[in-house]
Design an enzyme around this catalytic site. Structure first.
Site, PDB file in Angstrom:
ATOM      1  N   HIS A 109      14.183  38.224 109.488  1.00  0.00           N
ATOM      2  CA  HIS A 109      13.897  37.631 110.793  1.00  0.00           C
ATOM      3  C   HIS A 109      12.854  36.533 110.653  1.00  0.00           C
ATOM      4  CE1 HIS A 109      12.986  38.564 115.334  1.00  0.00           C
ATOM      5  NE2 HIS A 109      13.179  37.269 115.092  1.00  0.00           N
ATOM      6  N   HIS A 139      12.062  32.129 111.547  1.00  0.00           N
ATOM      7  CA  HIS A 139      12.414  30.881 112.231  1.00  0.00           C
ATOM      8  C   HIS A 139      11.831  29.744 111.393  1.00  0.00           C
ATOM      9  CE1 HIS A 139      13.559  32.965 116.053  1.00  0.00           C
ATOM     10  NE2 HIS A 139      12.648  33.839 115.635  1.00  0.00           N
ATOM     11  N   PHE A 140      12.642  29.180 110.526  1.00  0.00           N
ATOM     12  CA  PHE A 140      12.154  28.140 109.628  1.00  0.00           C
ATOM     13  C   PHE A 140      12.316  26.734 110.216  1.00  0.00           C
ATOM     14  CE2 PHE A 140      12.195  30.522 105.260  1.00  0.00           C
ATOM     15  CZ  PHE A 140      11.133  31.287 105.694  1.00  0.00           C
ATOM     16  N   ARG A 141      12.782  26.639 111.468  1.00  0.00           N
ATOM     17  CA  ARG A 141      12.706  25.425 112.295  1.00  0.00           C
ATOM     18  C   ARG A 141      13.592  24.275 111.825  1.00  0.00           C
ATOM     19  NH1 ARG A 141      10.827  28.369 116.301  1.00  0.00           N
ATOM     20  NH2 ARG A 141       8.568  28.730 116.310  1.00  0.00           N
ATOM     21  N   ASN A 195      18.127  29.655 116.719  1.00  0.00           N
ATOM     22  CA  ASN A 195      17.614  28.819 117.807  1.00  0.00           C
ATOM     23  C   ASN A 195      16.899  27.589 117.263  1.00  0.00           C
ATOM     24  OD1 ASN A 195      15.804  30.792 116.891  1.00  0.00           O
ATOM     25  ND2 ASN A 195      14.620  30.766 118.782  1.00  0.00           N
ATOM     26  N   HIS A 206      17.451  40.419 120.616  1.00  0.00           N
ATOM     27  CA  HIS A 206      16.165  40.194 121.275  1.00  0.00           C
ATOM     28  C   HIS A 206      16.309  40.777 122.675  1.00  0.00           C
ATOM     29  CE1 HIS A 206      12.598  37.404 122.288  1.00  0.00           C
ATOM     30  NE2 HIS A 206      12.828  38.141 123.346  1.00  0.00           N
ATOM     31  N   HIS A 251      12.140  43.267 116.786  1.00  0.00           N
ATOM     32  CA  HIS A 251      10.747  43.269 117.254  1.00  0.00           C
ATOM     33  C   HIS A 251      10.484  44.243 118.421  1.00  0.00           C
ATOM     34  CE1 HIS A 251      12.705  40.344 119.782  1.00  0.00           C
ATOM     35  NE2 HIS A 251      12.418  39.301 119.040  1.00  0.00           N
ATOM     36  N   ASP A 255       9.340  37.868 111.920  1.00  0.00           N
ATOM     37  CA  ASP A 255       9.538  36.957 113.056  1.00  0.00           C
ATOM     38  C   ASP A 255       8.659  35.721 112.866  1.00  0.00           C
ATOM     39  OD1 ASP A 255      10.472  35.877 115.401  1.00  0.00           O
ATOM     40  OD2 ASP A 255       9.479  37.298 116.740  1.00  0.00           O
ATOM     41  N   HIS A 308       4.272  27.132 114.820  1.00  0.00           N
ATOM     42  CA  HIS A 308       4.108  26.110 115.853  1.00  0.00           C
ATOM     43  C   HIS A 308       2.925  25.236 115.463  1.00  0.00           C
ATOM     44  CE1 HIS A 308       6.871  27.649 118.940  1.00  0.00           C
ATOM     45  NE2 HIS A 308       6.446  28.856 118.643  1.00  0.00           N
TER      46      HIS A 308
END
Length: 450
Positions: free
Chosen positions: A65, A67-69, A99, A183, A241, A314, A318
Site C-alpha cells: 500500500h 502512493h508513489f505519485r 489514484n 478504503h 488501514h 500507506d 506531500h
C-alpha cells in the site's frame, strides 16, 4: 559472479528465529543453513562472504500500500525517488495505488506505469487497478498474474475515486474473484459531519478536529457494509488501514491464506493518535483519520492475535507547504512512511505486545500469501533473494536530513530507534549498503500465482 554467503546472522522467517547463514546465487536463495560457521573455513575463491555476526537477517518487506505519485503528481515524489526511500527502509517490493493523474483505471494506464517502473524502480513493483462506477468490464478482463487486485474507494480521498453506486459494488463483489482492497469510509457520514462542523466553525474547521470530520462512525459503517457484502457474495475483501476498535470485531484470527476477509493497519495508527494532528499542525493528518489512544492499543493487540493480517505504510508524500497552515478540509491528508516503517515496527516490539516474528509475518510473509506472490516473502531455498540486514543496536534518532523521499520531511522526526537497516538486497544483489545506494538496480515486475 561468485555466490554470496550472508554468514552467522540471526535469521527470521517462517515464524522462527535461528542463528545461521543464507547462500545467494543468481538472484535466488540457494540454501539456508542453521548454526555458526567459521568464516575462515569458507573457500574465498568460491564464495563472497558477508559477515552478519550480531545482525538480523529478514525477508524483504512487501509494502502492499503505497502512493508513489507517478504519473501526474511527481512534485511530491515519483517511482524513482520513492522506491529508493523504500529500499533504504528494507522494502524490496511495493504495490502502488491507482489514484494518480491519470487514474490507473484502465489497462492502458496500468501498462504505462509498468513501463515507467521497469525503467527507474529500485524495488520490485506492482500496480493496482482502480474501481470506478463504470469500469467493471475493464477490470474483469485484466491479467491478474501481474496485477495484485483492485482498489475500491468507499470514501473520497486524494484523487477523487469515490465509488458510491451500490449496484456497481454488488456486481464487483459478485463477479471479481481476486483481492478487493478497500478504503472503507462512509461518504454519507463524512458529508453530514462536514455540514455540522462547518456550521460550528464558519471560519474553517480546525485541523485538530479531523477525526470528528472523518469520524470513527464513518469507518465502522463502511467496513460493516463491505464485510456484509463480502460475506453474502464470497468476495475476497481486504480492508485497508483499519483504525478503530469496533472494526476489529468484524475480523478473526487465522492464517491469511485461509481467510476471505483480511485487514491491514499502518505504523502511524500504532504510533500516533488524534491528538497529534493538531499538535503537529496537520503533519499527521491522514485518511482515515487517526483515532484515540484506546484504538491504538486495540490495534496493537490485533496485530498480536492475528485479526490484523498485514502492516503496510500507506506511504503518501506531500509537499510540506500543503501540510501546514490549512484547516481540516484544506490540509493535505497523508504522510511519508516507507523509509522508516520497518525500523519503527521493530522498535514497537520493545513494548511487549507483539514480537519481531509478528512484524516479519505482517510485513513479509502474510502479504506474500495474501496475494499469492510467486516465491517471495520468505527466506527459503529457491525463493527470490530479497533480504534485509538489520543492526539491532544502532541507537539513532530520525532526522529530517535523513529523509530520502523527495517531499523532504517525516512525521517521525525526533523518534529514537535501535533498529537500523544496514543492507537491502533486491533479487540477490545489494541495492543499499551502509547508508548508500549501490546503483545496482535489479528490480522486477512482481508475478502472482492465481
Amino acid at each position: 559472479m561468485k555466490p554470496k554467503i550472508l554468514a552467522n546472522g540471526l535469521i527470521f522467517s517462517n515464524g522462527f528465529r535461528f542463528k545461521g547463514s543464507v547462500t545467494v546465487d543468481s538472484g535466488l536463495i540457494e540454501r539456508v543453513d542453521t548454526g555458526y560457521v567459521d568464516i575462515s573455513d569458507i573457500p574465498c575463491e568460491n564464495y563472497e562472504v558477508i559477515d552478519c555476526e550480531g545482525k538480523m537477517i529478514l525477508p524483504g518487506v512487501i509494502d502492499e500500500h503505497v502512493h508513489f505519485r507517478d504519473p501526474g503528481l511527481t512534485e511530491k515524489g515519483d517511482i524513482a525517488t520513492e522506491s529508493r526511500a523504500a529500499i533504504a527502509g528494507g522494502v524490496t517490493s511495493f504495490f502502488d495505488m491507482p489514484n494518480t493523474v491519470p487514474q490507473t483505471t484502465t489497462v492502458e494506464a496500468w501498462e504505462r506505469k509498468m513501463e515507467r517502473a521497469a525503467e527507474v524502480s529500485a524495488a520490485n513493483y506492482a500496480f493496482f487497478l482502480g474501481v470506478t462506477n463504470s469500469n467493471l468490464d475493464e477490470i474483469l478482463h485484466a491479467d491478474y498474474t501481474r496485477i495484485p487486485g483492485v482498489k475500491l474507494f468507499m470514501g473520497s480521498s486524494t484523487g477523487g475515486m469515490l465509488v458510491n453506486n451500490d449496484e456497481m459494488m454488488h456486481r464487483l463483489f459478485t463477479q471479481f474473484p481476486y483481492v478487493i482492497a478497500c478504503h472503507a469510509e462512509s461518504e454519507d457520514v463524512i458529508s453530514a459531519n462536514k455540514t455540522r462542523l462547518q456550521g460550528e466553525y464558519p471560519g474553517g474547521i480546525p485541523v485538530g478536529l479531523h477525526s470528528m470530520l472523518r469520524s470513527r462512525e464513518a469507518c465502522v459503517e463502511a467496513s460493516r457494509k463491505a464485510v456484509e457484502l463480502a460475506q453474502a457474495t464470497g468476495a475476497r475483501l481486504h480492508l485497508m488501514h483499519v483504525t478503530t476498535a469496533e472494526e476489529l470485531d468484524f475480523l478473526s484470527p487465522g492464517d491469511v491464506a485461509g481467510k476471505r476477509i483480511t485487514a491491514e493497519t499502518c505504523p502511524h495508527y500504532l504510533c500516533f493518535t488524534d491528538v497529534s494532528v493538531g499538535a503537529t499542525g496537520g503533519l499527521t493528518k491522514c485518511n482515515p483519520a487517526l483515532k484515540t489512544a484506546d484504538d491504538r492499543r486495540a490495534l496493537m493487540r490485533a496485530v498480536a492475535d492475528g485479526r490484523i493480517d498485514v502492516i503496510a505504510t500507506d506511504h503518501a508524500p506531500h509537499l510540506l507547504s500543503s501540510k501546514q497552515g490549512g484547516d481540516a478540509l484544506t490540509t493535505a491528508s497523508g504522510m511519508p512512511s516507507v523509509q522508516y516503517a520497518l525500523p519503527i515496527m521493530l522498535q514497537l516490539t520493545r513494548k511487549g505486545v507483539f514480537t519481531i516474528e509478528d512484524v516479519v509475518e505482517k510485513m513479509s510473509g502474510a502479504p506474500a500469501r495474501l496475494y499469492r506472490m510467486s516465491r517471495r516473502g520468505y527466506i527459503r531455498p529457491h525463493y527470490a533473494a530479497d533480504l534485509v540486514i538489520i543492526d539491532p543496536d544502532a541507537d539513532y534518532t530520525i532526522t529530517a536530513d535523513s529523509v530520502i523521499s523527495s517531499c523532504g520531511w517525516t512525521p517521525y522526526e525526533g523518534m529514537k530507534l535501535n533498529f537500523r537497516v544496514e543492507q537491502t538486497w533486491v533479487n540477490g544483489r545489494p541495492a543499499y549498503v551502509d547508508g548508500k545506494f549501490t546503483g545496482i538496480q535489479k528490480a522486477l515486475a512482481i508475478r502472482f500465482d492465481i
